[in-house]
Design an enzyme around this catalytic site. Structure first.
Site, PDB file in Angstrom:
ATOM      1  CG  MET A 160      -1.121   1.058   1.473  1.00 18.64           C
ATOM      2  SD  MET A 160      -3.040   0.964   2.956  1.00 18.64           S
ATOM      3  CE  MET A 160      -1.678   0.530   3.945  1.00 18.64           C
ATOM      4  NE  ARG A 301      -7.277   3.352   9.201  1.00 17.82           N
ATOM      5  CZ  ARG A 301      -8.285   4.980   9.099  1.00 17.82           C
ATOM      6  NH1 ARG A 301      -9.191   4.948   9.494  1.00 17.82           N
ATOM      7  NH2 ARG A 301      -7.366   5.578   8.186  1.00 17.82           N
ATOM      8  CE1 TYR A 441       1.485  -0.981  12.405  1.00 16.51           C
ATOM      9  CE2 TYR A 441       3.419  -0.953  11.150  1.00 16.51           C
ATOM     10  CZ  TYR A 441       2.410  -1.327  11.423  1.00 16.51           C
ATOM     11  OH  TYR A 441       2.601  -2.632  12.241  1.00 16.51           O
ATOM     12  CD  GLU A 442      -1.612   0.291   8.116  1.00 16.95           C
ATOM     13  OE1 GLU A 442      -3.257   1.594   6.890  1.00 16.95           O
ATOM     14  OE2 GLU A 442      -0.957   0.419   7.404  1.00 16.95           O
ATOM     15  N   GLY A 443      -2.633   5.448  10.633  1.00 21.36           N
ATOM     16  CA  GLY A 443      -3.776   6.476  10.782  1.00 21.36           C
ATOM     17  C   GLY A 443      -3.474   6.077  11.900  1.00 21.36           C
TER      18      GLY A 443
END
Length: 593
Positions: A160, A301, A441-443
């Site tokens: 990604m 997430r 990470y991932e928000g």
């Protein structure tokens, strides 16, 4: 040595998160309890016997960039190939392309086990599974025919590509560009950073999903498109062709997850091919790339929350083993000869029980979130909408609470080891070093809190979150009604925590309705933790209420009571911070000037 907690995971899946009820309903076809036991058991065996023994080697050696190629640690290529040969990459993928179409709950359970064995290793399948999901839902039939089966089998991996040097969480300012070609392809130009397993030697091809802006597209997030950009182009007969115009410029030197190469990827500088520009294929519609990417990110997430649980489990096991063997002083009431094991000291026991309770609570949250994903997938109409809203509400909690707990528990594990915990040879520090990235990470977890408060609480005008809290209150009522003395004050403490959660929820919903978003956001992170703590207490209680044929019930009730009477009092402080903290936060900004 790590030992997969297979029995605990199976209990949580079936009796706490709700898989047992789903199997009884028959909503997953031929899937039964025996098959669930076999899958989780084999995932646990693989994690214990094959992944965990290579974790220290991976941490010590790390991945290295040599002549533009990433070389993974000793034994990792064979480990990955054995993992892929076991069919693990295909658990939830569609049967049409070689997948097993199993519930997401089983994938999350297996991912916890693999991450507990080695978080650095488990990162590449996590990203590949997310890429598979995005491609399956948004890709053209032609792209699926070429790439999907090989990604599902694990023959090829996926990545990604979002972040750029100047654009972290604000994707609206990304600069990577895409230029249309007459043959329907696009040429991609730009640089992406922090790309996990963007280059490696585990597979022959790597399939990158890259966000870019087509020339002339609208500004901001409305002009972002998603492209599939393979490392090697694929010939008409399915064989690998020319090297695409992309390469790994460097890999990061990180605090943890050393064996996972975190790459800076360069697209379209002319290093490969006869024309500058990496060849990419549009996924979904032009300028709708974020919709496609969020399919991948939402799954990621929940998976990242599971990483936190895995690190907490591994750190707890490590600390327990040390505390049973390490002797120091004489604990109160110690009757043995010599010094007592440190596990006999009250403060050590309190710390270990906190680690265990928080780990099991976070595990139940991730499994319950995965169940909501599954129920939404197999339901229709109002039921599907209900479960979709439940998964939407729980995802930011699962991601943030799971990863925060991973860091907190790993830090407590170092404390249990004392000075030896600060020494790398004991292995305790690796769990904290690895776990520390997951809240980022991932928000980031702050972004998760914003999402929870501003987007998820207002679902169905707040009716869904209110209904969920009512479900939790019913469990507290069941504890009180059970009249089991060993629960102690669990029922009343759960009611207090849920009252705090309800009051904070209503205050935040009122702020949003009145346009006071700054006040609501000031308490968002505290609210996220309050919700996670309340869920922990309820899910531990749900496990303690299970009676039939369960020899471990006494221990579960004892752990539930410990959590209720020692940990849940924090919810009152968190509620106060949410409701009363905004004004002081605004006033204190002067101190940051």
């Amino acid at each position: 040595m790590f030992k997969a907690p297979v029995d605990e995971i199976l209990f949580t899946l079936k009796h706490v998160a709700g898989l047992g009820e789903d199997l009884a309903e028959g909503i997953y076809g031929d899937l039964d309890a025996d098959l669930v036991d076999a899958i989780v058991g084999e995932a646990g065996r693989f994690a214990t016997e094959e992944i965990a023994p290579l974790a220290e080697i991976g941490d010590r050696q790390g991945s290295k960039l040599i002549d533009d190629k990433v070389v993974t640690p000793d034994g990792w290529r064979d480990l990955y190939r054995n993992w892929a040969a076991g069919g693990w990459n295909s658990l939830t993928a569609p049967e049409e392309f070689g997948g097993q179409a199993l519930p997401h709950m089983l994938q999350i359970a297996a991912m916890e086990l693999w991450n507990a064995g080695s978080m650095a290793f488990a990162l590449t399948p996590m990203l590949t599974m997310g890429a598979v999901d995005a491609l399956e839902k948004h890709g053209s039939d032609a792209l699926k025919a070429v790439f999907l089966a090989r990604m599902i089998s694990g023959e090829w991996t996926g990545t990604m590509n979002l972040t750029e040097p100047h654009a972290g969480s604000d994707l609206g300012v990304l600069k990577t560009r895409a230029e249309r070609r007459d043959d329907g392809t696009y040429r991609i130009f730009g640089q992406k950073i922090f790309i996990t397993f963007g280059e490696h030697d585990l597979t022959d091809n790597i399939v990158h999903l890259v966000l870019a802006r087509i020339s002339g597209a609208p500004e901001g997030t409305r002009g972002i498109s998603l492209f599939l950009v393979p490392k090697f182009l694929v010939n008409g007969d399915g064989s690998l062709g020319a090297h695409n115009d992309l390469f790994c410029h460097s890999i990061e030197h990180k605090l943890g997850i050393h064996a996972s190469p975190t790459c800076t990827m360069v697209y379209g500088d002319g290093r490969f091919g006869t024309e500058k520009g990496a060849i990419g294929y549009l996924v979904g519609e032009e300028n709708k790339g974020l919709n496609c990417m969020f399919t991948m990110m939402n799954n990621a997430r929940l998976a990242v929350g599971t990483q936190g649980v895995a690190m907490a489990e591994a750190a707890t096991q490590h600390a327990l083993a040390y505390a049973r063997e390490r002797t120091q002083g004489k604990a109160p009431g110690w009757k043995g000869t010599g010094m007592s094991p440190i596990i006999e000291h009250p403060d050590i026991a309190r710390t270990l029980l906190t680690m265990k309770a928080m780990t099991q609570g976070a595990r139940a949250i991730t499994f319950a979130c995965a169940r909501a994903v599954d129920r939404a997938h197999v339901s229709e109409g109002d039921s599907a909408r209900h479960w979709q809203e439940r998964s939407s509400l729980m995802t930011p909690i699962a991601k943030s609470f799971g990863t925060d707990i991973g860091v907190d528990v790993a830090s407590m594990g170092i404390q249990i080891h004392g000075g030896m915990g600060f020494i790398e040879e004991t292995g305790a520090a690796r769990y904290l070093r690895d776990a520390r990235i997951a809240p980022i990470y991932e928000g980031t977890n702050g972004i998760q809190a914003i999402d929870l408060v501003t987007r998820k609480l207002p679902l169905s005008d707040g009716a869904h979150v209110r209904g969920f809290i009512d479900e939790l209150k019913a469990v507290a009522g069941d504890v009180t009604a059970s009249n089991v003395a060993d629960f102690g004050e669990t029922g009343s403490r759960l009611n207090d925590a849920l009252a705090d959660l309800s009051a904070a929820t209503e205050w935040l919903l009122a702020c949003l309705a009145d346009g006071k978003s700054a006040e609501a956001l000031a308490g968002a992170t505290a609210y996220q933790r309050l919700f996670g703590l309340a869920l922990t207490g309820v899910y531990l209680a749900r496990g303690g209420l299970v009676e039939a044929g369960d020899a471990g019930r006494d221990a579960r009730i004892a752990l539930c009571r410990f959590a209720a009477e020692n940990l849940l009092s924090e919810t009152a402080t968190l509620k106060d911070r949410i409701v009363n903290g905004a004004a002081s936060l605004a006033a204190a900004r002067i101190a940051l000037a």
